[in-house]
Design a protein around this motif. Structure first.
Motif, short mmCIF file in Angstrom:
data_model
loop_
_atom_site.label_atom_id
_atom_site.label_comp_id
_atom_site.label_asym_id
_atom_site.label_seq_id
_atom_site.Cartn_x
_atom_site.Cartn_y
_atom_site.Cartn_z
N PHE A 38 0.92 -1.24 0.08
CA PHE A 38 -0.02 -0.01 -0.12
C PHE A 38 0.93 1.28 -0.05
CE2 PHE A 38 -2.88 3.25 1.46
CZ PHE A 38 -4.13 2.87 0.94
N LYS A 39 1.98 1.30 1.00
CA LYS A 39 2.79 2.42 0.99
C LYS A 39 3.55 2.53 -0.02
CE LYS A 39 4.01 3.74 5.08
NZ LYS A 39 4.96 3.88 6.51
N SER A 40 4.36 1.57 -0.68
CA SER A 40 5.07 1.71 -1.70
C SER A 40 4.44 2.06 -3.05
CB SER A 40 5.87 0.17 -1.83
OG SER A 40 5.05 -0.86 -2.22
N ASN A 41 3.28 1.34 -3.17
CA ASN A 41 2.45 1.89 -4.20
C ASN A 41 2.16 3.29 -4.41
OD1 ASN A 41 0.85 1.30 -6.66
ND2 ASN A 41 -0.96 1.48 -5.55
N ARG A 42 1.90 3.99 -3.30
CA ARG A 42 1.56 5.28 -2.98
C ARG A 42 2.85 6.27 -3.43
NH1 ARG A 42 -2.71 7.77 0.65
NH2 ARG A 42 -4.45 6.56 -0.11
N LYS A 43 4.03 5.83 -3.10
CA LYS A 43 5.22 6.22 -3.35
C LYS A 43 5.47 6.30 -4.80
CE LYS A 43 7.60 5.50 1.09
NZ LYS A 43 8.48 4.82 1.84
N GLU A 44 5.23 5.14 -5.48
CA GLU A 44 5.28 5.09 -6.85
C GLU A 44 4.58 6.02 -7.64
OE1 GLU A 44 5.24 1.56 -10.19
OE2 GLU A 44 5.58 1.08 -8.22
N GLN A 45 3.32 6.18 -7.19
CA GLN A 45 2.51 7.10 -7.63
C GLN A 45 2.78 8.49 -7.66
OE1 GLN A 45 -1.27 6.05 -5.87
NE2 GLN A 45 -1.59 4.42 -7.23
N ASN A 46 3.37 9.00 -6.57
CA ASN A 46 3.83 10.09 -6.42
C ASN A 46 5.00 10.49 -7.35
OD1 ASN A 46 2.31 11.01 -4.26
ND2 ASN A 46 3.66 10.54 -2.92
N GLU A 47 5.94 9.48 -7.66
CA GLU A 47 6.95 9.51 -8.58
C GLU A 47 6.40 9.97 -9.79
OE1 GLU A 47 10.83 6.99 -10.53
OE2 GLU A 47 9.65 6.11 -8.58
N ASN A 48 5.45 9.18 -10.44
CA ASN A 48 4.77 9.10 -11.51
C ASN A 48 4.03 10.37 -11.73
OD1 ASN A 48 5.34 6.53 -12.49
ND2 ASN A 48 3.40 5.66 -11.52
N TRP A 49 3.35 11.01 -10.60
CA TRP A 49 3.04 12.45 -10.68
C TRP A 49 4.07 13.36 -11.03
CZ3 TRP A 49 0.06 14.52 -5.46
CH2 TRP A 49 -0.44 15.93 -5.77
N LEU A 50 5.10 13.26 -10.32
CA LEU A 50 6.14 14.32 -10.78
C LEU A 50 6.52 14.23 -12.18
CD1 LEU A 50 8.91 16.16 -10.05
CD2 LEU A 50 9.86 13.97 -9.52
N LEU A 51 6.70 12.87 -12.95
CA LEU A 51 7.13 13.01 -14.09
C LEU A 51 5.91 13.34 -15.26
CD1 LEU A 51 8.94 9.35 -14.00
CD2 LEU A 51 10.12 11.57 -13.81
N GLN A 52 4.85 13.24 -14.89
CA GLN A 52 3.58 13.62 -15.76
C GLN A 52 3.45 15.17 -15.74
OE1 GLN A 52 0.27 11.39 -14.58
NE2 GLN A 52 1.00 9.27 -15.08
#
Length: 329
Positions: free
Chosen positions: A267-281
């Motif tokens: 759950f936590k690692s997925n949220r972190k990965e989503q934040n990274e994608n947010w930055l790149l997008q």
């Protein structure tokens, strides 16, 4: 002082206090393309992200006619009855010609709209991919800071927005129909692989047997899919949103999923990965905007378009000229 005659501090305090008027104004600000509004919106988002929250984000998709609005309305009422505070972000289709949108979800979710523990925000899709607005992520941050426990994001269900929504939610639900040729025909492998649950809606009246058959077919089909990275097996359920049948089972499944993923750390690692994608997008979006705003490329683009159309230059060479001009300006 901003466009709403409130200071940024006042707006942040209003969001934290769940002043619904301020929450709506803040979301309108982040949807604005005006640079002055963006500056205020960025300050608001930064503050919202500092607030520690314990929330669950649920994405819901399905073909038009699958009963998404009815399902969300009934599902939302089930959650608010349990003391949950629910926010719904619905993405409405915009006209590619007039840029207008229907924004009809509020009328289709009448009873939920009246619920003091629910908030519904319809947003026009504009020109963003598959109907997911560029600012959906920022809207989630505002709603979570305002104290909503469950954030539901509904896509238009046109087949392109699912990946974008999947990358910003914790649980992804695919709503389907039985007896309408929708069991397996036209089903996209990618969407099924993303789904944490597939729910066959409208399993009532004469359609109950069709729903059970569709459930069986889907279960057989899913055996051909490899296991998910997080070890979760996609569940196939049936329900009738109209008659309020099966919704509690779906909520139990979602909470079970959430608890399992939190224990495993996914759950936590997925949220972190989503934040990274947010930055790149966001970087990609801003770089594209910089290109179209740049005076030099703005002037060159229509001329080079004509050259490409006339066959005097290849699209690739024209693109290189434009990018070189952008780098030098």
């Amino acid at each position: 002082m901003n466009v709403y005659n409130r200071t940024t501090t006042d707006m942040i305090q209003g969001i934290f206090a769940n002043d619904v008027t301020v929450v709506s104004q803040a979301i309108t600000l982040i949807e604005s393309t005006k640079p002055s509004h963006r500056t205020i919106a960025n300050e608001i988002i930064e503050s919202c992200l500092t607030k520690e929250v314990d929330t669950l984000r649920i994405g819901i998709t399905g073909v038009p006619g699958a009963g998404k609005s009815t399902f969300i309305a009934q599902f939302g009422k089930l959650l608010t009855a349990q003391g949950k505070r629910v926010a719904v972000l619905t993405i409405d289709p915009s006209s590619s010609r007039t840029k207008g949108s229907i924004l009809g979800d509020k009328t289709r979710m009448g009873e939920l709209v009246k619920d003091p523990n629910a908030y519904i925000r319809p947003s026009p899709s504009g020109s963003s991919l598959g109907g997911v607005t560029r600012k959906t992520r920022e809207s989630i941050s505002i709603l979570e800071a305002a104290g909503y426990d469950i954030i539901i994001i509904e896509t238009m269900g046109v087949g392109q927005s699912e990946t974008a929504v999947h990358n910003m939610v914790d649980f992804f639900l695919l709503l389907k129909l039985a007896g309408a040729g929708d069991e397996l025909q036209g089903i996209k492998r990618g969407i099924v692989e993303m789904a944490d649950a597939i729910v066959i809606n409208k399993a009532d009246g004469n359609n109950v047997q069709n729903a059970k058959l569709a459930q069986l077919e889907l279960k057989r089909a899913l055996h051909m899919f490899p296991p998910k990275e997080n070890g979760w097996s996609t569940e196939i359920l049936t329900c009738s949103a109209l008659e309020n049948i099966g919704l509690e089972t779906i909520w139990h499944l979602i909470t079970s999923y959430s608890e399992t993923m939190k224990k495993s750390g996914f759950f936590k690692s997925n949220r972190k990965e989503q934040n990274e994608n947010w930055l790149l997008q966001y970087l990609e979006q801003e770089l594209l905007l910089d290109f179209y705003r740049n005076p030099t490329t703005k002037k060159m683009l229509p001329l080079l378009k004509q050259e490409v159309i006339s066959g005097n230059i290849s699209p690739f060479s024209a693109a290189e000229k434009l990018l070189e001009a952008l780098r030098k300006s």
